[in-house]
Design an enzyme around this catalytic site. Structure first.
Site, PDB file in Angstrom:
ATOM      1  N   ALA A   1       5.291 -15.305  62.184  1.00 51.26           N
ATOM      2  CA  ALA A   1       4.674 -14.048  61.750  1.00 51.26           C
ATOM      3  C   ALA A   1       3.155 -14.160  61.730  1.00 51.26           C
ATOM      4  CB  ALA A   1       5.194 -13.655  60.373  1.00 51.26           C
ATOM      5  N   ASP A   2       2.650 -15.281  61.257  1.00 53.04           N
ATOM      6  CA  ASP A   2       1.194 -15.474  61.194  1.00 53.04           C
ATOM      7  C   ASP A   2       0.579 -15.512  62.584  1.00 53.04           C
ATOM      8  OD1 ASP A   2       0.505 -16.569  58.125  1.00 53.04           O
ATOM      9  OD2 ASP A   2       2.559 -16.887  58.774  1.00 53.04           O
ATOM     10  N   MET A   3       1.232 -16.222  63.491  1.00 51.20           N
ATOM     11  CA  MET A   3       0.679 -16.342  64.841  1.00 51.20           C
ATOM     12  C   MET A   3       0.717 -15.004  65.571  1.00 51.20           C
ATOM     13  SD  MET A   3       2.062 -20.078  66.005  1.00 51.20           S
ATOM     14  CE  MET A   3       1.280 -21.577  65.387  1.00 51.20           C
TER      15      MET A   3
ATOM     16  N   ALA B   1      -2.144 -13.063  64.325  1.00 45.74           N
ATOM     17  CA  ALA B   1      -3.416 -13.517  64.880  1.00 45.74           C
ATOM     18  C   ALA B   1      -3.684 -12.898  66.250  1.00 45.74           C
ATOM     19  CB  ALA B   1      -3.430 -15.045  64.981  1.00 45.74           C
TER      20      ALA B   1
END
Length: 409
Positions: free
Chosen positions: A180-182, A185
């Site tokens: 989810a974070d990537m 980004a």
């Protein structure tokens, strides 16, 4: 000379500036979602100054294997490290002095934290009207969940992703990496470039980017909302199968290795049946159309596995490749590094590092023909560039020493 080496040599010979040279980024985020925006911008030439807590640094530094900070070395590449104590007013005052010298600021605090420190978007944009302020948070800057912590694991759960992922008879499954974070980004990098383009092309004003990890993850789940709206369908766990086409799965070969295969078109499904030695399946009513194959997927996979299981992985893949079937081996990292395509295109490169000698990491993505990106350094040591950054905005050595004595850096 490989294609990558040719591009690199051409870049060096022409001394073409990297596309984001001259853009300065103040990276006040932590961990992955905001931090990887800085990584991507740095890959293409932006000067990225990573602000870290004195004595502690970014929590990603603690993601270590055998006490080696591999995550930090890879995802803080091309950055400069500067420590600054934002918990005290004097530290925040220094940050305000830095703002006019930067084009982009990335922050990942819980919504409201900047405001409580007197660093609201209104304050920052008054000091620097051209600033692009990227605010990465779990749930967004508004809404009933905005003040909650928002690690990617929670988002992968509440977005519906985990509910759809895993084996049908198993529990909801979370990815073993910050997916989810990537994903966030990537959205955040695009948004930053949109804002910079608007600033340069349409009037020179900055703006605030409200970047929600939750919304980013929901956006990649396909038409799940529309399927529920019109058909009442709630997607369930299917393992490696897909709800839209069959066959699509991983199959075990005679030597215990795995092959992934997907036949997303009718012609590909027919090629697959011929390649495994079962052309009779093409006219079998259970497998004749994609719709019937999805309905009878258990029998379909059983038949395919029965044939693939007679061959070694190498032999079966050779048969598939000759037939033009979309199939590939399931790799671990050792096999990936040994792959001839990965080596030829330099998908993984070895970067010099002052502590480890070298660190292998993924190469620049994407590849630009005229102004390719460049990995100039691995993740820096804590406060490695603090004095350099401060001097670049006019701090004297005496003032830096006095601030250090107060524990601000």
């Amino acid at each position: 000379m490989s294609d990558v080496e040719s591009n690199r040599a051409a870049h060096a010979a022409s001394a073409t500036p990297l596309p984001l040279e001259g853009i300065r980024v103040l990276d006040c985020a932590r961990l992955v979602a905001g931090g990887c925006i800085g990584t991507l911008l740095g890959d293409f030439g932006a000067e990225v100054v990573k602000i870290e807590a004195p004595g502690k640094g970014d929590p990603m530094r603690g993601w270590a294997v055998e006490k080696k900070e591999f995550w930090w070395k890879v995802y803080a590449r091309n950055k400069k490290s500067m420590t600054l104590n934002l918990a005290v007013q004097e530290g925040r005052d220094i940050l305000l002095e830095m703002i006019p010298h930067f084009d982009v600021m990335i922050e990942g605090f819980v919504p409201g934290k900047l405001e409580s420190w007197g660093l609201s978007p209104e304050v920052l944009l008054k000091i620097n009207p051209g600033l692009v302020l990227v605010r990465a948070s779990g749930w967004g800057q508004t809404g009933p969940y905005s003040s909650r912590p928002g690690f990617g694991t929670l988002i992968e759960s509440m977005s519906g992703f985990a509910h759809m992922t895993g084996m049908p008879d198993g529990p909801p499954t979370l990815p073993p990496l910050p997916l989810a974070d990537m994903t966030t980004a990537l959205y955040g990098t695009s948004a930053t470039m949109f804002a910079l383009f608007h600033r340069e092309r349409h009037g020179g004003k900055g703006q605030v980017i409200d970047l929600s990890i939750y919304e980013s993850m929901i956006s990649i789940l396909g038409p799940a909302a529309a399927e529920y709206q019109h058909c009442g369908v709630i997607q369930q766990r299917r393992g490696n199968r897909a709800p839209t086409n069959a066959p699509r799965n991983t199959y075990r070969s005679a030597d215990g290795k795995w092959i992934a295969m997907s036949a997303a078109t009718q012609s590909m499904a027919e090629k697959t049946m011929r390649a495994i030695g079962r052309p009779d399946m093409i006219d079998d009513p259970r497998f004749k159309t994609n719709e019937q194959r999805i309905i009878n997927v258990e029998a379909l996979d059983e038949a395919i596995q029965g044939e693939i299981g007679k061959y070694s992985q190498a032999d079966m893949l050779e048969r598939f490749h000759r037939a033009g079937v979309t199939a590939a081996p399931v790799y671990d990292i050792e096999q990936l590094l040994a792959d001839e395509h990965v080596q030829k295109r330099e998908v993984i490169v070895e970067v010099p590092d002052q502590e480890m000698g070298t660190v292998k990491m993924h190469n620049i993505i994407p590849r630009l023909s005229g102004t390719p990106g460049q990995i100039r350094s691995t993740g820096p040591s804590l406060n490695q560039h603090g004095d350099e950054v401060l001097k670049s905005i006019g701090f004297t050595e005496e003032r830096i020493a006095a601030a250090k004595a107060k524990g601000l850096f």
